[in-house]
Design an enzyme around this catalytic site. Structure first.
Site, PDB file in Angstrom:
ATOM      1  N   LYS A   1       3.127  -0.270   5.328  1.00 40.86           N
ATOM      2  CA  LYS A   1       2.906  -0.441   3.890  1.00 40.86           C
ATOM      3  C   LYS A   1       2.440  -1.850   3.526  1.00 40.86           C
ATOM      4  CE  LYS A   1       4.230   3.676   2.318  1.00 40.86           C
ATOM      5  NZ  LYS A   1       3.239   4.575   1.677  1.00 40.86           N
TER       6      LYS A   1
ATOM      7  N   SER B   1       4.557   4.644  12.119  1.00 30.94           N
ATOM      8  CA  SER B   1       4.238   3.935  10.872  1.00 30.94           C
ATOM      9  C   SER B   1       5.359   3.038  10.369  1.00 30.94           C
ATOM     10  CB  SER B   1       3.854   4.949   9.796  1.00 30.94           C
ATOM     11  OG  SER B   1       4.880   5.919   9.651  1.00 30.94           O
TER      12      SER B   1
ATOM     13  N   GLU C   1       5.708   1.960  -7.169  1.00 33.06           N
ATOM     14  CA  GLU C   1       6.610   3.088  -7.021  1.00 33.06           C
ATOM     15  C   GLU C   1       7.022   3.132  -5.554  1.00 33.06           C
ATOM     16  OE1 GLU C   1       3.405   3.384  -6.625  1.00 33.06           O
ATOM     17  OE2 GLU C   1       3.392   4.465  -4.716  1.00 33.06           O
TER      18      GLU C   1
END
Lengths: 266, 379
Positions: free
Chosen positions: B90, B361, B112
């Site tokens: 991210k 990830s 969010e």
């Protein structure tokens, strides 16, 4: 000529401004929607914006979101809303009804079916909050083919180019969102609205309604002076929320009568 | 050459800009800023500097030998996005968007978050660049409405943005939302695939037979897929959350189940909804995959046949989580465990000379309590 245009023409002849209340279909109970529609007309509404409930009303504040949630508890879907309009039309052939909501329930039904049904039941205009002119050309062609007016929003942040873009596609009237934020939020900046109106009039020949943030007779009057019509949504929905099923029709009627008196002073 | 989206953000029939007029001005401004800076050498240099020195890139690729031997088939390689600063892919995107926000003069960022990783990655870069930050998450700023999932957090963040549009930049964490977000978030995450294309020949002697990544909104998958789209020999497999099983209805797998196409959160895509077009509740063991829609580019890659999409159930993901801990001493995020579970499912059916690249990830420290609870372990 569409019912919306006829209504504005008549108001203009009498030098009056339109009062356009909003509430969500199915709130607080589907059985009360048609009685509420008739009560609004009797109390002085010129046009009614009827909300189509949606699970994710992103452009709305908590008040209208809760109205959607109450209606969805009764499983009120788009086809129910169309049936309600059909029932209303049996005893009111004049008052324009504009369906207001989000695009996905219409996508699910299919735009051609939806537009045809709108024409059949007597819907006059459709405002799809999340379909800006860039994305609505094809979808709204179905509406105009069936004589339904696509209603568009203009925001304080809309550039001159965007106002022009909306002006080219809009029918019926244009809805100017008078403040930044979601429905029911904040306080009106009347000076800012007054400054914006000439920019809108430069491109828009249609009547201009103003909404978002109109909470009482005083703000309704102030906004009526600047526009062709006043849209009142969250305040009415709040009244519905604060009422019981027994007194909701009476309470909403009283509120709309007060707003009518104020708007008529403009 | 693959060249999507078009200038209005459409991936075939998907994507676009489905938002209220109140947001259009801000999206125009963002579009112009992104077009201006995406090829700007100074912007790229600053981004690359922070990706190297702050995030810790490039992330390594690791050959999971022990696990591969145990499975007895294809060799599994892991792209170690879990080793990034903040523990997930991210941050690649939040660094990029925050640098853009800085150039646009925005002093406040909002985000969010579902699993929390995007929220942490946003708060982290906000501190780094001296910006005010608000994160919407079920448990952080309690989302008052709905079932407190990623979807509701997105709704709340959009409301904040429209209210504070002049000073606020909305850092969306996935390849969804209105244009230019799906493209921009993909571009900032594409570093993952760019590195892998160079690293795989060095480590494995060749490119993988398949690249496998989990898909909620789909940002880590787009990041690792993007550089491989024009290599037809490399299969692309997106793994959705099968929840309690796709036939149970309790899942978050709109692509695998061929959900109807609809419009939510600014774009057109496959969307889990009822017959009235209302968005339905989703279920997954992994909060980061618990989303009723999917990035529009994945919808397009599915339709065009370039990528395939499958679902992995909660219990399969949980098993993969334990297996990676057991065989390699690596704790994967529950999201990433879905991708890993699919690799573990197909590896035994393939020859030992075959190569699978799994995008790991994120790391799974955040999931320890959930996993312990589900596995009957008291911590």
């Amino acid at each position: 000529m569409s019912r919306i245009q006829t209504t504005f023409d008549k108001l203009k002849q009498h030098q009056r401004k339109a009062l356009i209340p909003f509430f969500t279909a199915g709130d607080p109970n589907p059985a009360l929607t048609v009685p509420l529609l008739h009560a609004l007309v009797e109390a002085g509404a010129d046009i009614i914006e009827l909300g189509v409930p949606f699970s994710d009303p992103m452009a709305d504040g908590p008040t209208i979101q809760r109205a959607s949630e109450r209606a969805l508890k009764h499983h009120v879907g788009l086809h129910h809303v169309l049936d309600m309009v059909a029932e209303f039309r049996r005893s009111d052939a004049e008052t324009p009804i504009v369906l207001m909501g989000y695009g996905n329930p219409i996508e699910a039904m299919g735009w051609e079916t939806f537009a045809r049904r709108c024409a059949e039941v007597g819907v006059d205009g459709v405002l799809t909050v999340d379909f800006p002119p860039e994305e609505s050309h094809e979808a709204f062609a179905h509406l105009t083919k069936h004589g339904i007016d696509p209603i568009f929003l203009i925001a304080p942040t809309s550039s001159d180019a965007r106002v022009e873009l909306v002006a080219r596609q809009a029918r019926g009237y244009v809805y100017y969102v008078s403040l930044k934020g979601v429905t029911g939020a904040g306080h009106l900046d009347l000076a800012a609205i007054e400054a914006k109106i000439p920019q809108l009039r430069k491109h828009i020949q249609l009547p201009i309604g103003i909404g978002f943030g109109i909470r009482d007779a005083a703000t309704a009057l102030a906004v009526a002076k600047l526009s062709d019509g006043v849209v009142v949504g969250s305040r009415i929905v709040q009244e519905i929320e604060d009422s019981t099923e027994q007194n909701v029709v009476a309470n909403v009627s009283k509120l709309v009568r007060e707003l009518r008196q104020a708007v008529d002073q403009a | 050459m693959y060249d999507y989206p078009d200038k209005n953000g459409h991936f075939g029939p998907y994507g676009g800009i489905y938002v209220a007029e109140t947001l259009m001005g801000a999206l125009d401004e963002l579009n112009q800023a992104y077009e201006k800076y995406r090829h700007d050498p100074e912007f790229i240099a600053e981004l690359n500097y922070d990706l190297k020195h702050y995030v810790g890139r490039p992330s390594p690729i690791y050959h999971a030998r022990h696990l591969s031997e145990h499975l007895g088939g294809a060799q599994i390689y892991l792209k170690r996005e879990d080793l990034n600063h903040t523990g997930a892919h991210k941050v690649n995107n939040t660094v990029g968007q925050a640098l853009l926000a800085k150039r646009m003069g925005k002093k406040r960022v909002i985000a969010e978050t579902g699993a929390g990783q995007h929220g942490v990655a946003t708060a982290t870069v906000a501190a780094r660049y001296g910006m005010e930050c608000v994160v919407y998450m079920g448990a952080v700023v309690p989302v008052e409405s709905g079932s407190r999932t990623l979807k509701d957090a997105l709704n709340e963040a959009m409301r904040d943005w429209v209210t504070n549009i002049e000073n606020t930049f909305y850092i969306i964490g996935t390849v969804a939302g209105p244009h230019p977000y799906p493209m921009m978030v993909r571009d900032f995450n594409a570093i993952v695939g760019k590195e892998a294309v160079v690293q795989m020949p060095e480590l494995a002697g060749r490119q993988p037979d398949a690249v496998i990544a989990c898909v909620g909104g789909g940002s880590n998958a787009m990041g690792v897929f993007y550089s491989y789209i024009d290599m037809p020999g490399v299969k692309l497999i997106g793994v959705e959350a099968g929840g309690r099983g796709v036939s149970s209805g309790e899942h978050a797998a709109p692509l695998t189940t061929n959900s109807p196409v609809g419009v939510l959160h600014g774009n057109k895509t496959y969307l889990m909804q009822d017959e009235n077009g209302q968005i339905i509740e989703t279920h997954s063991i992994s909060a980061g995959l618990d989303y009723p829609g999917v990035g529009p580019e994945h919808a397009w890659l599915k339709d065009s046949g370039r990528a395939e999409y499958v679902a992995i159930n909660d219990d399969e993901a949980l098993r993969a989580f334990h297996d990676l801990c057991h065989f390699e001493g690596i704790i994967p995020a529950l999201e990433s465990s879905h991708a890993l579970a699919h690799a573990m499912k197909i590896a035994p059916t393939m020859g030992k000379d075959k190569v699978l690249l799994v995008n790991l990830s994120g790391r799974g420290d955040k999931d320890i309590n959930t996993v312990a609870h589900l596995s009957g372990i008291t911590l």
